[in-house]
Design a protein around this motif. Structure first.
Motif, PDB file in Angstrom:
ATOM      1  N   PHE A  21       0.843  -1.193   0.000  1.00  0.00           N
ATOM      2  CA  PHE A  21       0.000   0.000   0.000  1.00  0.00           C
ATOM      3  C   PHE A  21       0.879   1.244   0.000  1.00  0.00           C
ATOM      4  CE2 PHE A  21      -2.632  -3.229   2.109  1.00  0.00           C
ATOM      5  CZ  PHE A  21      -3.763  -3.186   1.289  1.00  0.00           C
ATOM      6  N   LEU A  22       0.612   2.131  -0.949  1.00  0.00           N
ATOM      7  CA  LEU A  22       1.279   3.430  -1.003  1.00  0.00           C
ATOM      8  C   LEU A  22       0.199   4.501  -1.003  1.00  0.00           C
ATOM      9  CD1 LEU A  22       3.947   2.868  -3.835  1.00  0.00           C
ATOM     10  CD2 LEU A  22       4.394   3.005  -1.377  1.00  0.00           C
ATOM     11  N   VAL A  23       0.378   5.525  -0.178  1.00  0.00           N
ATOM     12  CA  VAL A  23      -0.543   6.655  -0.174  1.00  0.00           C
ATOM     13  C   VAL A  23       0.245   7.881  -0.593  1.00  0.00           C
ATOM     14  CG1 VAL A  23      -2.123   8.091   1.178  1.00  0.00           C
ATOM     15  CG2 VAL A  23      -1.956   5.625   1.641  1.00  0.00           C
ATOM     16  N   CYS A  24      -0.220   8.538  -1.661  1.00  0.00           N
ATOM     17  CA  CYS A  24       0.470   9.713  -2.201  1.00  0.00           C
ATOM     18  C   CYS A  24      -0.538  10.839  -2.392  1.00  0.00           C
ATOM     19  CB  CYS A  24       1.116   9.406  -3.541  1.00  0.00           C
ATOM     20  SG  CYS A  24       2.336   8.078  -3.477  1.00  0.00           S
ATOM     21  N   GLY A  25       0.002  12.031  -2.533  1.00  0.00           N
ATOM     22  CA  GLY A  25      -0.853  13.178  -2.790  1.00  0.00           C
ATOM     23  C   GLY A  25      -1.425  13.110  -4.204  1.00  0.00           C
ATOM     24  N   ASP A  27      -2.949  16.177  -5.842  1.00  0.00           N
ATOM     25  CA  ASP A  27      -3.330  17.507  -6.327  1.00  0.00           C
ATOM     26  C   ASP A  27      -2.656  17.762  -7.668  1.00  0.00           C
ATOM     27  OD1 ASP A  27      -4.172  20.026  -6.676  1.00  0.00           O
ATOM     28  OD2 ASP A  27      -3.405  20.827  -4.770  1.00  0.00           O
ATOM     29  N   GLU A  28      -3.324  17.283  -8.779  1.00  0.00           N
ATOM     30  CA  GLU A  28      -2.715  17.391 -10.106  1.00  0.00           C
ATOM     31  C   GLU A  28      -2.766  18.816 -10.642  1.00  0.00           C
ATOM     32  OE1 GLU A  28      -3.233  14.373 -13.035  1.00  0.00           O
ATOM     33  OE2 GLU A  28      -4.217  13.042 -11.594  1.00  0.00           O
ATOM     34  N   GLU A  29      -3.525  19.710  -9.973  1.00  0.00           N
ATOM     35  CA  GLU A  29      -3.529  21.112 -10.397  1.00  0.00           C
ATOM     36  C   GLU A  29      -2.197  21.758 -10.052  1.00  0.00           C
ATOM     37  OE1 GLU A  29      -6.813  23.089  -8.649  1.00  0.00           O
ATOM     38  OE2 GLU A  29      -8.326  21.876  -9.711  1.00  0.00           O
ATOM     39  N   VAL A  30      -1.561  21.239  -9.010  1.00  0.00           N
ATOM     40  CA  VAL A  30      -0.277  21.788  -8.571  1.00  0.00           C
ATOM     41  C   VAL A  30       0.883  21.108  -9.288  1.00  0.00           C
ATOM     42  CG1 VAL A  30       1.251  22.182  -6.579  1.00  0.00           C
ATOM     43  CG2 VAL A  30      -1.240  22.343  -6.319  1.00  0.00           C
ATOM     44  N   MET A  31       0.840  19.728  -9.415  1.00  0.00           N
ATOM     45  CA  MET A  31       1.919  18.972 -10.070  1.00  0.00           C
ATOM     46  C   MET A  31       1.358  17.646 -10.594  1.00  0.00           C
ATOM     47  SD  MET A  31       4.091  17.469  -6.819  1.00  0.00           S
ATOM     48  CE  MET A  31       4.248  19.098  -6.092  1.00  0.00           C
ATOM     49  N   GLU A  37       4.469  13.189  -3.738  1.00  0.00           N
ATOM     50  CA  GLU A  37       5.265  12.429  -2.787  1.00  0.00           C
ATOM     51  C   GLU A  37       4.433  11.387  -2.047  1.00  0.00           C
ATOM     52  OE1 GLU A  37       7.250  15.070  -0.161  1.00  0.00           O
ATOM     53  OE2 GLU A  37       8.554  15.885  -1.726  1.00  0.00           O
ATOM     54  N   CYS A  38       5.114  10.326  -1.700  1.00  0.00           N
ATOM     55  CA  CYS A  38       4.492   9.252  -0.925  1.00  0.00           C
ATOM     56  C   CYS A  38       4.699   9.559   0.561  1.00  0.00           C
ATOM     57  CB  CYS A  38       5.129   7.922  -1.286  1.00  0.00           C
ATOM     58  SG  CYS A  38       4.626   6.550  -0.240  1.00  0.00           S
ATOM     59  N   PHE A  39       3.611   9.558   1.337  1.00  0.00           N
ATOM     60  CA  PHE A  39       3.768   9.824   2.765  1.00  0.00           C
ATOM     61  C   PHE A  39       3.371   8.628   3.635  1.00  0.00           C
ATOM     62  CE2 PHE A  39      -0.322  11.586   1.484  1.00  0.00           C
ATOM     63  CZ  PHE A  39      -1.200  10.996   2.368  1.00  0.00           C
ATOM     64  N   TYR A  40       2.966   7.502   2.969  1.00  0.00           N
ATOM     65  CA  TYR A  40       2.748   6.282   3.744  1.00  0.00           C
ATOM     66  C   TYR A  40       3.052   5.060   2.864  1.00  0.00           C
ATOM     67  CZ  TYR A  40       0.771   2.297   6.123  1.00  0.00           C
ATOM     68  OH  TYR A  40       0.634   1.082   6.707  1.00  0.00           O
ATOM     69  N   GLU A  98     -10.049  13.954  -2.587  1.00  0.00           N
ATOM     70  CA  GLU A  98      -9.602  14.829  -3.669  1.00  0.00           C
ATOM     71  C   GLU A  98      -8.092  15.034  -3.668  1.00  0.00           C
ATOM     72  OE1 GLU A  98     -11.725  18.474  -3.346  1.00  0.00           O
ATOM     73  OE2 GLU A  98     -13.641  17.595  -3.991  1.00  0.00           O
ATOM     74  N   LYS A  99      -7.431  14.854  -2.544  1.00  0.00           N
ATOM     75  CA  LYS A  99      -6.002  15.153  -2.475  1.00  0.00           C
ATOM     76  C   LYS A  99      -5.123  13.937  -2.167  1.00  0.00           C
ATOM     77  CE  LYS A  99      -6.487  20.004  -1.230  1.00  0.00           C
ATOM     78  NZ  LYS A  99      -6.076  21.095  -0.311  1.00  0.00           N
ATOM     79  N   HIS A 100      -5.743  12.735  -2.135  1.00  0.00           N
ATOM     80  CA  HIS A 100      -4.955  11.549  -1.788  1.00  0.00           C
ATOM     81  C   HIS A 100      -5.348  10.360  -2.669  1.00  0.00           C
ATOM     82  CE1 HIS A 100      -5.002  14.036   1.915  1.00  0.00           C
ATOM     83  NE2 HIS A 100      -3.717  13.640   2.008  1.00  0.00           N
ATOM     84  N   ASN A 101      -4.328   9.667  -3.156  1.00  0.00           N
ATOM     85  CA  ASN A 101      -4.523   8.443  -3.939  1.00  0.00           C
ATOM     86  C   ASN A 101      -3.904   7.252  -3.208  1.00  0.00           C
ATOM     87  OD1 ASN A 101      -5.854   9.532  -6.171  1.00  0.00           O
ATOM     88  ND2 ASN A 101      -3.907  10.113  -7.157  1.00  0.00           N
ATOM     89  N   LEU A 102      -4.578   6.108  -3.357  1.00  0.00           N
ATOM     90  CA  LEU A 102      -4.049   4.856  -2.809  1.00  0.00           C
ATOM     91  C   LEU A 102      -3.560   3.990  -3.973  1.00  0.00           C
ATOM     92  CD1 LEU A 102      -3.611   2.706  -0.567  1.00  0.00           C
ATOM     93  CD2 LEU A 102      -5.968   1.934  -1.021  1.00  0.00           C
ATOM     94  N   TYR A 103      -2.324   3.527  -3.863  1.00  0.00           N
ATOM     95  CA  TYR A 103      -1.751   2.628  -4.894  1.00  0.00           C
ATOM     96  C   TYR A 103      -1.511   1.264  -4.229  1.00  0.00           C
ATOM     97  CZ  TYR A 103      -1.003   7.022  -7.290  1.00  0.00           C
ATOM     98  OH  TYR A 103      -1.201   8.228  -7.888  1.00  0.00           O
TER      99      TYR A 103
END
Length: 497
Positions: A21-25, A27-31, A37-40, A98-103
């Motif tokens: 499990f990877l949790v990343c931001g 916000d594609e409007e910003v980048m 970045e992955c924060f978990y 809206e600001k977090h994706n799970l991979y």
């Protein structure tokens, strides 16, 4: 957090999972999300990627800049092999908010190995089909659907591109069957469901390139485990070359048989026609010898003696040729034959020679078999007279004849029909013998292993034996040891039916 009902924290549960499990931001409007970045990351994610500390890394740095992340954006997943771990994973993307994706990373290495092995087997199968020129198919009889292997396409002269699987039909198959074989094959295929065992078809096709081929087809019926439909599965072999070779062999055999018949007829006619002039030579030679024995000098007597001797040898050779011709030219009319009677008659005919050589003859009791009595008489008289002829000086000849039933193992070893019963007759002597290197020559007509000065004969007797045994659908072999005797093994069927 832990509670009284569940003594494990949510973090511990995630780390225990084999799925990464990877949790990343997000916000594609910003980048771009690949740069987020992955924060978990749980323990499985580290193991699958081969990277111990994933937090703070971007997807691009984890997977590599060469990865096309548009596939992940459009489809929501893609398969990827991580460079550091070498593990194949399925990467699925899903939004948390809206600001977090799970991979999620799922190990698909086993599936990839199976796919690789299957691809390798399919490649080997395709190469085998191409090398051996065969192809296979599955025919769904209820839905009239067909599936062809690559080899089947090549046999029929198509490609999967020119004739897609969904367009395959019985009409396609019939289109390529040779016009002369269409009716026969169509009739057989009408009743294909009635075949309880494997069915075999052989017919000609005209491939799409116009090449005529002979196909040998072997198929069987079954039930599709998925659909429950009746299906027919089969394999077709290109036997065109074999049929051409077979036709050529049949033609050569026919020519050879005709040539043999002509030679046998010639030998008989020539031998028969030579009898009369030879009798005259013998008769006048004997008269000349009788009337001039007191007036010829020694040299003239030698010449006349040689003439008479040569005439006698020629007469024996002609008689042997006639005997050989009679064996090969006689129709094989078999009847119940008591081999003991044949053997007694043979020993009686050779009685004088047996007494002269003081030979010891030991004979087993023989059975009654289907045989040609005249030919059996030729067989025994030639074998026993041969044993009496090739004796050692100052040695009493001992000739034995034993009979046994041929075992099933021996029948199989000799590649003879197993539905018949056979006897093995073994004739042994203690004569001069021969080297086994010459065993194959001993049955060839006019072949002599010893010079005429040592032993008389034309080299025809054992050829007659071989002809007799073969005409009875049997087999004869000879084994010898120089100065220790010879052994003849004769295999004969008990019944000719």
């Amino acid at each position: 957090m832990k509670n009284q009902l569940y003594p494990f924290s949510f973090h511990e549960i995630l780390n225990a999972s084999p799925t990464g499990f990877l949790v990343c931001g997000s916000d594609e409007e910003v980048m771009p999300f690949s740069d987020s970045e992955c924060f978990y990351a749980n323990n499985a994610a580290s193991r699958l990627t081969g990277i111990s500390d994933l937090e703070g890394l971007t997807l691009k740095s984890i997977c590599g800049a060469h990865v096309d992340f548009n596939i992940l954006r459009e489809s929501g997943f893609f398969n990827f092999q991580f460079t550091k771990s070498g593990i194949w994973c399925r990467i699925d993307k899903s939004a948390i908010d809206e600001k977090h994706n799970l991979y999620t990373l799922t190990d698909i290495s086993a599936e990839r190995n199976v796919e690789a092995q299957l691809a390798h087997l399919q490649k080997l199968s395709a190469e085998a089909e191409e090398t051996m020129e065969f192809g296979s198919w599955i025919w769904d009889i209820q839905d009239a659907r067909y599936k062809w292997t690559e080899g089947m396409y090549k046999l029929m002269g198509y490609t999967p591109e020119s004739l897609p699987m969904e367009k395959l039909s019985s009409a396609t198959f019939k289109k390529n069957i040779h016009p002369d074989d269409v009716e026969l094959i169509s009739e057989k295929l009408k009743n294909v469901l009635s075949y309880t065992d494997a069915y075999i078809l052989e017919f000609r096709i005209l491939a799409e390139d116009g090449e005529e081929k002979y196909l040998y087809v072997r198929g069987h019926n079954s039930i599709d485990e998925v659909t429950g439909h009746n299906i027919s599965i089969g394999t077709a072999f290109n036997v065109t070359t074999l049929r051409e070779i077979q036709s050529e062999l049949e033609r050569k055999v026919s020519d050879l048989n005709k040539s043999n018949e002509d030679l046998e007829q010639f030998a008989y006619v020539a031998s028969h026609d030579l009898q009369e002039p030879l009798r005259k030579i013998t008769s006048f030679g004997e008269r000349l010898e009788s009337k001039t024995k007191d007036i010829l000098n020694q040299e003239q007597k030698v010449y006349l003696s040689r003439i008479m001797s040569a005439t006698g040898r020629m007469q024996k050779m002609i008689n042997n040729l006639l005997e050989f011709s009679r064996v090969t030219g006689t129709l094989n009319v078999f009847e119940k034959t008591d081999l003991n009677e044949i053997l007694r008659s043979t020993v009686s005919d050779l009685e004088v020679t047996i007494q002269q050589k003081q030979a010891v003859i030991a004979l087993d009791k023989l059975p009654v078999i289907d045989a040609n009595p005249s030919q059996m008489s030729q067989l025994f008289i030639n074998l026993i007279s041969n044993a009496l002829k090739f004796t050692r000086p100052e040695t009493i000849p001992v000739i034995s004849l034993h009979v046994t039933e041929l075992s099933v193992a021996e029948v199989l070893k000799r590649k003879m029909p197993v539905e018949k019963n056979y006897i093995k007759i073994i004739l042994k002597d203690n004569g001069i013998g021969f080297s086994n290197d010459n065993a194959s020559r001993i049955f060839t007509i006019f072949q002599r292993l010893r010079g005429r000065s040592e032993y008389e004969g034309a080299g025809i007797g054992l050829s007659v034996c071989k002809k007799v045994v073969e005409s009875h659908h049997g087999n004869i072999e000879a084994f010898g040891i120089p100065d220790h005797g010879a052994t003849f093994e004769i295999i004969l069927p008990v019944s000719q039916n």
